[in-house]
Design a protein around this motif. Structure first.
Motif, PDB file in Angstrom:
ATOM      1  N   ILE A 210       0.837  -1.261   0.185  1.00  0.00           N
ATOM      2  CA  ILE A 210      -0.119  -0.020   0.064  1.00  0.00           C
ATOM      3  C   ILE A 210       0.906   1.162   0.008  1.00  0.00           C
ATOM      4  CG2 ILE A 210      -1.768   1.362   1.334  1.00  0.00           C
ATOM      5  CD1 ILE A 210      -2.922  -1.203   2.409  1.00  0.00           C
ATOM      6  N   VAL A 211       2.104   1.408   0.584  1.00  0.00           N
ATOM      7  CA  VAL A 211       2.799   2.403   0.848  1.00  0.00           C
ATOM      8  C   VAL A 211       3.377   2.591  -0.453  1.00  0.00           C
ATOM      9  CG1 VAL A 211       4.825   3.448   2.018  1.00  0.00           C
ATOM     10  CG2 VAL A 211       3.067   2.338   3.193  1.00  0.00           C
ATOM     11  N   ALA A 212       3.910   1.467  -0.956  1.00  0.00           N
ATOM     12  CA  ALA A 212       4.729   1.655  -2.405  1.00  0.00           C
ATOM     13  C   ALA A 212       3.850   2.294  -3.627  1.00  0.00           C
ATOM     14  CB  ALA A 212       5.108   0.056  -2.764  1.00  0.00           C
ATOM     15  N   ALA A 213       2.328   1.773  -3.333  1.00  0.00           N
ATOM     16  CA  ALA A 213       1.547   2.190  -4.194  1.00  0.00           C
ATOM     17  C   ALA A 213       1.244   3.941  -4.133  1.00  0.00           C
ATOM     18  CB  ALA A 213       0.182   1.777  -4.377  1.00  0.00           C
ATOM     19  N   MET A 214       1.071   4.381  -2.721  1.00  0.00           N
ATOM     20  CA  MET A 214       0.889   5.661  -2.646  1.00  0.00           C
ATOM     21  C   MET A 214       2.141   6.536  -2.919  1.00  0.00           C
ATOM     22  SD  MET A 214      -1.276   5.858   1.041  1.00  0.00           S
ATOM     23  CE  MET A 214      -0.021   4.922   2.192  1.00  0.00           C
ATOM     24  N   ASN A 215       3.321   6.184  -2.458  1.00  0.00           N
ATOM     25  CA  ASN A 215       4.559   6.714  -3.053  1.00  0.00           C
ATOM     26  C   ASN A 215       4.997   7.006  -4.193  1.00  0.00           C
ATOM     27  OD1 ASN A 215       5.214   6.974  -0.028  1.00  0.00           O
ATOM     28  ND2 ASN A 215       6.773   5.277  -0.293  1.00  0.00           N
ATOM     29  N   SER A 216       4.478   5.981  -5.104  1.00  0.00           N
ATOM     30  CA  SER A 216       4.650   5.874  -6.542  1.00  0.00           C
ATOM     31  C   SER A 216       3.719   6.891  -7.134  1.00  0.00           C
ATOM     32  CB  SER A 216       4.563   4.562  -7.104  1.00  0.00           C
ATOM     33  OG  SER A 216       5.567   3.624  -6.542  1.00  0.00           O
ATOM     34  N   VAL A 224       8.231  13.380 -10.627  1.00  0.00           N
ATOM     35  CA  VAL A 224       9.556  13.178 -10.364  1.00  0.00           C
ATOM     36  C   VAL A 224       9.661  11.850 -11.166  1.00  0.00           C
ATOM     37  CG1 VAL A 224      11.111  12.123  -8.322  1.00  0.00           C
ATOM     38  CG2 VAL A 224       9.406  13.846  -7.950  1.00  0.00           C
ATOM     39  N   LYS A 225      10.953  11.743 -11.909  1.00  0.00           N
ATOM     40  CA  LYS A 225      11.342  10.683 -12.682  1.00  0.00           C
ATOM     41  C   LYS A 225      11.781   9.612 -11.982  1.00  0.00           C
ATOM     42  CE  LYS A 225      14.091  11.124 -16.214  1.00  0.00           C
ATOM     43  NZ  LYS A 225      15.051  11.525 -17.305  1.00  0.00           N
ATOM     44  N   TYR A 226      11.364   8.218 -12.625  1.00  0.00           N
ATOM     45  CA  TYR A 226      11.594   6.989 -11.899  1.00  0.00           C
ATOM     46  C   TYR A 226      10.809   6.831 -10.445  1.00  0.00           C
ATOM     47  CZ  TYR A 226      15.571   7.550 -15.122  1.00  0.00           C
ATOM     48  OH  TYR A 226      16.092   7.783 -16.277  1.00  0.00           O
ATOM     49  N   GLY A 227       9.492   7.529 -10.727  1.00  0.00           N
ATOM     50  CA  GLY A 227       8.689   7.430  -9.333  1.00  0.00           C
ATOM     51  C   GLY A 227       8.501   6.055  -8.943  1.00  0.00           C
ATOM     52  N   ILE A 228       7.969   5.167  -9.897  1.00  0.00           N
ATOM     53  CA  ILE A 228       7.745   3.936  -9.233  1.00  0.00           C
ATOM     54  C   ILE A 228       8.966   3.311  -8.373  1.00  0.00           C
ATOM     55  CG2 ILE A 228       7.208   1.594  -9.945  1.00  0.00           C
ATOM     56  CD1 ILE A 228       5.741   3.020 -12.557  1.00  0.00           C
ATOM     57  N   LEU A 229      10.045   3.254  -9.105  1.00  0.00           N
ATOM     58  CA  LEU A 229      11.553   2.680  -8.628  1.00  0.00           C
ATOM     59  C   LEU A 229      11.630   3.271  -7.093  1.00  0.00           C
ATOM     60  CD1 LEU A 229      14.010   0.891  -8.621  1.00  0.00           C
ATOM     61  CD2 LEU A 229      15.082   2.603  -9.830  1.00  0.00           C
ATOM     62  N   ILE A 230      11.584   4.673  -7.174  1.00  0.00           N
ATOM     63  CA  ILE A 230      11.852   5.319  -5.879  1.00  0.00           C
ATOM     64  C   ILE A 230      10.830   5.064  -4.888  1.00  0.00           C
ATOM     65  CG2 ILE A 230      12.027   7.714  -4.787  1.00  0.00           C
ATOM     66  CD1 ILE A 230      13.300   8.463  -7.425  1.00  0.00           C
ATOM     67  N   GLY A 231       9.551   5.098  -5.426  1.00  0.00           N
ATOM     68  CA  GLY A 231       8.542   4.929  -4.442  1.00  0.00           C
ATOM     69  C   GLY A 231       8.424   3.312  -3.837  1.00  0.00           C
ATOM     70  N   CYS A 232       8.884   2.275  -4.616  1.00  0.00           N
ATOM     71  CA  CYS A 232       9.015   1.072  -4.131  1.00  0.00           C
ATOM     72  C   CYS A 232      10.381   1.072  -2.914  1.00  0.00           C
ATOM     73  CB  CYS A 232       9.238   0.113  -5.221  1.00  0.00           C
ATOM     74  SG  CYS A 232       7.810  -0.071  -6.250  1.00  0.00           S
ATOM     75  N   GLN A 266      10.326  19.574  -4.935  1.00  0.00           N
ATOM     76  CA  GLN A 266      10.844  18.789  -3.522  1.00  0.00           C
ATOM     77  C   GLN A 266       9.982  19.356  -2.366  1.00  0.00           C
ATOM     78  OE1 GLN A 266      12.424  20.360  -5.821  1.00  0.00           O
ATOM     79  NE2 GLN A 266      14.622  20.589  -5.763  1.00  0.00           N
ATOM     80  N   LEU A 267       9.291  20.421  -2.398  1.00  0.00           N
ATOM     81  CA  LEU A 267       8.246  20.804  -1.407  1.00  0.00           C
ATOM     82  C   LEU A 267       7.237  19.864  -1.281  1.00  0.00           C
ATOM     83  CD1 LEU A 267       7.582  22.805   1.199  1.00  0.00           C
ATOM     84  CD2 LEU A 267       6.354  24.276  -0.552  1.00  0.00           C
ATOM     85  N   GLY A 268       6.830  19.796  -2.670  1.00  0.00           N
ATOM     86  CA  GLY A 268       5.560  19.039  -2.790  1.00  0.00           C
ATOM     87  C   GLY A 268       5.960  17.341  -2.221  1.00  0.00           C
ATOM     88  N   VAL A 269       7.064  16.954  -2.663  1.00  0.00           N
ATOM     89  CA  VAL A 269       7.496  15.637  -2.248  1.00  0.00           C
ATOM     90  C   VAL A 269       7.451  15.492  -0.755  1.00  0.00           C
ATOM     91  CG1 VAL A 269       9.411  14.052  -2.208  1.00  0.00           C
ATOM     92  CG2 VAL A 269       8.727  15.229  -4.257  1.00  0.00           C
ATOM     93  N   ILE A 270       7.908  16.346  -0.136  1.00  0.00           N
ATOM     94  CA  ILE A 270       8.094  16.613   1.467  1.00  0.00           C
ATOM     95  C   ILE A 270       6.832  16.405   1.991  1.00  0.00           C
ATOM     96  CG2 ILE A 270       8.744  17.886   3.397  1.00  0.00           C
ATOM     97  CD1 ILE A 270      11.329  18.779   1.824  1.00  0.00           C
ATOM     98  N   VAL A 271       5.801  17.307   1.395  1.00  0.00           N
ATOM     99  CA  VAL A 271       4.287  17.360   2.068  1.00  0.00           C
ATOM    100  C   VAL A 271       3.605  16.171   1.757  1.00  0.00           C
ATOM    101  CG1 VAL A 271       2.075  18.459   1.654  1.00  0.00           C
ATOM    102  CG2 VAL A 271       4.074  19.917   1.852  1.00  0.00           C
ATOM    103  N   ALA A 272       3.889  15.530   0.500  1.00  0.00           N
ATOM    104  CA  ALA A 272       3.042  14.129   0.081  1.00  0.00           C
ATOM    105  C   ALA A 272       3.678  13.129   1.059  1.00  0.00           C
ATOM    106  CB  ALA A 272       3.448  13.783  -1.212  1.00  0.00           C
TER     107      ALA A 272
END
Length: 376
Positions: A210-216, A224-232, A266-272
Motif C-alpha cells: 500500500i505504501v509503495a502504491a501511495m509513494n509511486s 518526479v522521474k523514476y517515481g515507481i522505483l523510488i516509491g518502491c 521538492q516541497l511537494g514531495v516532502i508534503v506528500a
C-alpha cells in the motif's frame, strides 16, 4: 547447600544480571553469521507453516508440501525483483545525464557556499575528501553487510526446509525441556508467538504494498522521474520502524533536485510523504500490522537502534518481531511481568507512586481511632 540468586542482596543480583547480559551480547555478536540466517529462517518458516499444513491435508507428502510452499515464496520474491530490475535498467540508461546535472548543481552549491560563508572551493573539496576518507570504514561495513545478506539468501532455503521438516522434533524438545507442570504456559507461548509473527509479517507485506502504491502515485503526479522505483524503495525502507520513513524522503527530494528546476517539486514531495507517513502510522499500522502483541513507540525506537548496533541492517528488521516474542514470554512469567508491561503499549492512567502518596495523605487526614478518655 545451594543459595538462590534472588535470595541475595540487590547488588549481587544486579551484578549477576549485568554479567549475564554482557555474556549474551558477546555471544550474539560473535555468532551473528550463524544466528542471523537462523532467525530469518525461523520467522519465514512460521509464515509458511499454514500453507504447508494445508497442502498436507490434501494427502501431499510432507517434503513435497514444503518444497511447493517454498517455490511459491521464491516465485513471489522473484517477481518483485524482476519488476524492480526493469525500473533499475531504465534508471541506468539515464545515469550519465543525471550525473552531469548533479555536477552542475554541485558547482553552483560550492559557489554559493563561497559567496555566503567565504569558504574557498579548494578548502571545500579538501573537507569533502576528508569526509569521504573517514567514511571508508562505514563503506566497508556496508559491503560486509551486503555480503552477509547474500550469504543469508543462499542459506535461507536450506534452513527453512529443514525447520519445517523437523517441526515436530523442535516442538517436542521445547515441551520436554520444561517441566510437565509448565506445559500449559509453553503451549500458550508457542501459540501466541506463532500468531504474533504471522500477523506481523503478513501485515508488514500488505503495508509495504500500500505504501509503495501511495509513494509511486504521489511521485508520478508530481512529475518526479523514476517515481515507481523510488516509491518502491521508499516502501522497503519503511519496513525499518520509525527511521526508514525519514530516510526514504531523501531519495525523491534528491532526484527532484537533480532533474527539475526550482524547489516546488521538492516541497511537494516532502508534503506528500508527510501525509503518507501520517496515514501509515495512524491507519495502516494500527489496523493492518497490529498483532496481539503491541510494542510502544519508545521501546520500538530503542530496540531498532540496539538491533542495528548488534547485527546491523538485519538486526533492524529482526528487532521488532524478536521483542514481540520476548514480550509474550515475559507476560507468562510472574517475575518478568513488569518487563512485559514496559515493552507494551498499554499506558496506565496513574502510576503507583501517585496511589501511594494519595493513600498516605488519606491516612494523615483521617482522625485517630484511639479511644477518648473522659475526665471524671
Amino acid at each position: 547447600m545451594s543459595v538462590k540468586i534472588k535470595d541475595q542482596p540487590f547488588y549481587i543480583q544486579s551484578t549477576a544480571v549485568l554479567f549475564g547480559l554482557i555474556l549474551l551480547v558477546y555471544v550474539l555478536i560473535q555468532l551473528a553469521d550463524i544466528l542471523v540466517p537462523l532467525a530469518f529462517a525461523a520467522f519465514l518458516a512460521i509464515l509458511l507453516n499454514p500453507l504447508c499444513n494445508r497442502l498436507q491435508r490434501y494427502k501431499i507428502p510432507k517434503g513435497i508440501s514444503i518444497a511447493i510452499a517454498m517455490l511459491i515464496m521464491i516465485l513471489c520474491v522473484a517477481t518483485v525483483f524482476y519488476f524492480l530490475s526493469t525500473q533499475i535498467i531504465q534508471f541506468g540508461d539515464s545515469l550519465p545525464t543525471l550525473q552531469k546535472k548533479f555536477e552542475e548543481i554541485t558547482i553552483d552549491l560550492k559557489n554559493w557556499i563561497q559567496g555566503t560563508f567565504g569558504v574557498e572551493i579548494t578548502k571545500q573539496e579538501q573537507m569533502l575528501k576528508d569526509a569521504l576518507n573517514n567514511s571508508q570504514a562505514i563503506l566497508g561495513r556496508t559491503v560486509n553487510s551486503v555480503l552477509g545478506t547474500l550469504a543469508i539468501i543462499f542459506l535461507l532455503p536450506v534452513y527453512i526446509f529443514l525447520m519445517l521438516f523437523y517441526k515436530s522434533l523442535i516442538l517436542n524438545f521445547l515441551y520436554e525441556v520444561f517441566s510437565e507442570e509448565n506445559s500449559k504456559k509453553v503451549s500458550d507461548v508457542l501459540s501466541e508467538t506463532k500468531t504474533a509473527i504471522q500477523s506481523y509479517i503478513v501485515g508488514l507485506l500488505i503495508e509495504m504494498i500500500i505504501v509503495a502504491a501511495m509513494n509511486s502515485t504521489a511521485l508520478i503526479l508530481l512529475g518526479v522521474k523514476y517515481g515507481i522505483l523510488i516509491g518502491c524503495i521508499g516502501a522497503i525502507l519503511n519496513l525499518i520502524p520509525y527511521l526508514g520513513g525519514i530516510i526514504a524522503i531523501a531519495l525523491p527530494v534528491l532526484m527532484a533536485t537533480v532533474t527539475k528546476d526550482g524547489y516546488s517539486t521538492q516541497l511537494g514531495v516532502i508534503v506528500a510523504y508527510i501525509v503518507i507517513q501520517f496515514i501509515d502510522n495512524n491507519i495502516l499500522v494500527p489496523r493492518i500490522v497490529s498483532s496481539k502483541v503491541q510494542i510502544n513507540a519508545l521501546m520500538s525506537i530503542i530496540v531498532v537502534l540496539l538491533g542495528n548496533a548488534l547485527w546491523g541492517l538485519s538486526g533492524m528488521f529482526l528487532s521488532i518481531p524478536f521483542v514481540a516474542v520476548l514480550k509474550i514470554v515475559f507476560d507468562r512469567i510472574d517475575d518478568l511481568k513488569p518487563w512485559g508491561k514496559l515493552l507494551g503499549d498499554n499506558i496506565p492512567t496513574h502510576h503507583k507512586g501517585d496511589l501511594w502518596r494519595s493513600r498516605n495523605r488519606r491516612k494523615a487526614v483521617l482522625p485517630s481511632k484511639e479511644p477518648i478518655i473522659k475526665k471524671p
